[in-house]
Scaffold this motif. Structure first.
Motif, PDB file in Angstrom:
ATOM      1  N   GLU A 105       0.126  -3.089   2.278  1.00  0.00           N
ATOM      2  CA  GLU A 105       0.724  -2.020   1.485  1.00  0.00           C
ATOM      3  C   GLU A 105       0.601  -0.685   2.222  1.00  0.00           C
ATOM      4  O   GLU A 105      -0.425  -0.404   2.846  1.00  0.00           O
TER       5      GLU A 105
ATOM      6  N   ARG B 194       1.767  -6.003  -9.540  1.00  0.00           N
ATOM      7  CA  ARG B 194       3.096  -5.603  -9.085  1.00  0.00           C
ATOM      8  C   ARG B 194       3.612  -6.531  -7.991  1.00  0.00           C
ATOM      9  O   ARG B 194       4.793  -6.920  -7.978  1.00  0.00           O
TER      10      ARG B 194
ATOM     11  N   LEU C 169      -3.546  -7.206   0.109  1.00  0.00           N
ATOM     12  CA  LEU C 169      -3.098  -5.852  -0.174  1.00  0.00           C
ATOM     13  C   LEU C 169      -3.072  -4.975   1.072  1.00  0.00           C
ATOM     14  O   LEU C 169      -2.601  -3.835   1.007  1.00  0.00           O
TER      15      LEU C 169
ATOM     16  N   LEU D 217      -2.265  -3.391  -8.717  1.00  0.00           N
ATOM     17  CA  LEU D 217      -1.398  -3.492  -7.549  1.00  0.00           C
ATOM     18  C   LEU D 217      -1.015  -4.944  -7.280  1.00  0.00           C
ATOM     19  O   LEU D 217       0.144  -5.252  -6.969  1.00  0.00           O
TER      20      LEU D 217
ATOM     21  N   TYR E  14      -2.709   4.287  -6.504  1.00  0.00           N
ATOM     22  CA  TYR E  14      -3.560   3.542  -7.420  1.00  0.00           C
ATOM     23  C   TYR E  14      -4.999   4.062  -7.460  1.00  0.00           C
ATOM     24  O   TYR E  14      -5.764   3.655  -8.333  1.00  0.00           O
TER      25      TYR E  14
ATOM     26  N   ASP F 141       4.918   2.894  -9.697  1.00  0.00           N
ATOM     27  CA  ASP F 141       5.246   1.957  -8.622  1.00  0.00           C
ATOM     28  C   ASP F 141       6.429   1.074  -9.008  1.00  0.00           C
ATOM     29  O   ASP F 141       7.365   0.870  -8.220  1.00  0.00           O
TER      30      ASP F 141
ATOM     31  N   VAL G  36      -8.771   0.932  -5.560  1.00  0.00           N
ATOM     32  CA  VAL G  36      -7.864  -0.123  -5.103  1.00  0.00           C
ATOM     33  C   VAL G  36      -8.435  -0.853  -3.893  1.00  0.00           C
ATOM     34  O   VAL G  36      -8.068  -2.000  -3.611  1.00  0.00           O
TER      35      VAL G  36
END
Length: 483
Positions: free
Chosen positions: A296, A322, A293, A319, A304, A366, A308
């Motif tokens: 990102e 997604r 992650l 997340l 988020y 998102d 997160v």
């Protein structure tokens, strides 16, 4: 003498006459089936047994945010001011109507009605009632369809969760993700078609791997659990001293041996096994990439919320869901435990909503800003609801609620769902469905419909019957919530 011939190999060797008769019958059946498919409208190609799909799908993928334990609809989506007015009064017999209770509250002399301590306000263009516990979802309520009239037969956790996940209260059946993988195949050669994420560190009712198992379908259709930490998939990394080249050479030689055995026995299990070995090899590079992650942008991480940054949190898993959806994973199942509030509803609901409200809303936002919400079906809900009476005594700051299968709330969004609506209604006491009830089988039929599948026509022979996700009982597609 070899005594381990498979049924298929025996028929190939000894039963060509019988096979010819069967082939003739199957040909006539398939021709009739093809005519029926044409009459229902055009589908789209798939990599599964349903190819093309029975009709054009509205959703390409599903993200299911399962709230294990049974969230209270009376503190979240189903506003019942009458309960506050009648706080402490006994539940009328005319409302209960003889419904069975669990052993946890069935021995209470009085079932005292309990209103919610939390405020509700109307939000969105249609004035949907939402609890103050969920300000982020309230701001996004025009993206979802709230179903207030869900109901089930199961009154205990294990059969109720098993029913939602597999279509049967008895374990051993394929889960939703397995049915979809079997029916539609995979859109990604480097990741599983069915991925499971469980919030790390949450207590509550236990979760079993059979909830994402493939049941009587081949093992390759079961869900693959991703875990928080350096090794998202267990035993995927090479052991110390083993290089990627060594692993590749080993798989090539193993494939040669399997092919020799396949030629001798005709065992489809061997093909499945080598396919899984090859998938694991490809996942050695794809899994670390999708689970990272850190690439990102900060704006997405902020969306988020602060959790997160905690691997395995509900926010991090949303997340990650997604990111998996972007890469073609068809069914992504999140489990978040801790909703079983037999006591301390005020404290328990505050904590659970703090964990889940912002990430759930962020996932919708998102997906929408990436143009993915229109073909991604997002689902939020648990296995049943909670009673309108308190389990035990009510105090000024504390009360609990028992299991309640007769009505509970879920929401769905994206992927062909009509946004900004509330569907169904419960009685003023919040105990019974009074209009537009949605049974678990109706929910399953609707989900399959949105994915381009006629639930009557996705079946597998099991114990002499045509087994289906929706079973043999009547079920319907909930057309009222479809866009």
């Amino acid at each position: 003498m070899n005594t381990s011939l498979s049924r298929r190999h025996w028929l190939q060797t000894f039963g060509m006459g019988l096979g010819g008769i069967a082939a003739s019958q199957l040909l006539h059946r398939d021709l009739a089936s093809a005519a029926t498919k044409r009459s229902l409208g055009p589908g789209v190609p798939s990599g599964g047994v349903i190819n093309p799909t029975h009709h054009a799908p509205k959703a390409k993928r599903v993200i299911y945010l399962f709230q294990a334990g049974g969230p209270s609809q009376l503190e979240s989506w189903d506003y019942k001011p009458l309960l506050n007015e009648k706080q402490g009064e006994p539940l009328p017999d005319s409302v209960r109507n003889g419904q069975r209770l669990t052993g946890m509250s069935g021995n209470q002399a009085v079932l005292p009605l309990a209103g919610s301590t939390f405020k509700f306000n109307q939000h969105g263009d249609n004035g949907t009632w939402v609890s103050e516990l969920m300000p982020h979802m309230a701001a996004n309520v025009d993206k979802i369809a709230v179903i207030k009239s869900m109901y089930t037969e199961a009154i205990n956790h294990d059969p109720a969760i098993t029913f939602l996940q597999t279509g049967n209260q008895i374990s051993g059946r394929p889960s939703i993700g397995s049915w979809l993988h079997y029916g539609l195949g995979s859109e990604n050669d480097n990741l599983p078609s069915f991925v499971v994420l469980v919030t790390k560190g949450k207590g509550g009712q236990p979760l079993y791997s059979r909830l994402w198992g493939s049941g009587f379908l081949p093992a390759r259709y079961q869900g693959v659990q991703f875990r928080a930490g350096k090794e998202p998939v267990l035993y995927l990394a090479n052991p110390p001293g083993i290089s990627s080249e060594s692993r590749r050479n080993m798989l090539d030689r193993l494939n040669d041996l399997h092919q020799l055995e396949q030629d001798r026995l005709g065992d489809p299990g061997l093909t499945t096994r080598i396919e899984q070995y090859e998938m694991a090899y490809r996942m050695q590079s794809s899994v670390p990439d999708v689970a990272n992650l850190a690439d990102e942008p900060q704006s997405v991480l902020d969306l988020y919320g602060p959790d997160v940054a905690k691997p395995g949190s509900f926010a991090a898993n949303c997340l990650l869901a997604r990111r998996l959806a972007e890469r073609g994973v068809r069914f992504i199942q999140l489990y978040h435990q801790g909703w079983d509030h037999h006591g301390n509803i005020p404290g328990g609901m505050k904590g659970q909503c703090k964990d889940t409200d912002q990430p759930s809303a962020a996932l919708l936002q998102d997906l929408e800003q990436r143009g993915m919400l229109e073909d991604t079906l997002v689902i939020w809900g648990g296995e049943f609801g909670r009673t309108n009476y308190s389990q035990g005594a009510i105090t000024a700051t504390n009360y609990g609620r028992d299991h309640h299968p007769r009505c509970f709330s879920m929401w769905m969004a994206g992927g062909g769902i009509k946004p900004g609506i509330s569907h169904g209604e419960t009685c003023p006491f919040g105990y019974n469905v009074v209009s537009d009830g949605v049974h678990v089988r109706d929910f399953h039929a609707t989900l399959l419909h949105l994915m381009g599948i006629d639930h009557h026509r996705l079946s597998v022979k099991f114990q002499g019957l045509d087994a289906r996700l929706t079973g043999v009982e009547p079920s319907r597609i909930v057309t009222e919530i479809l866009a």
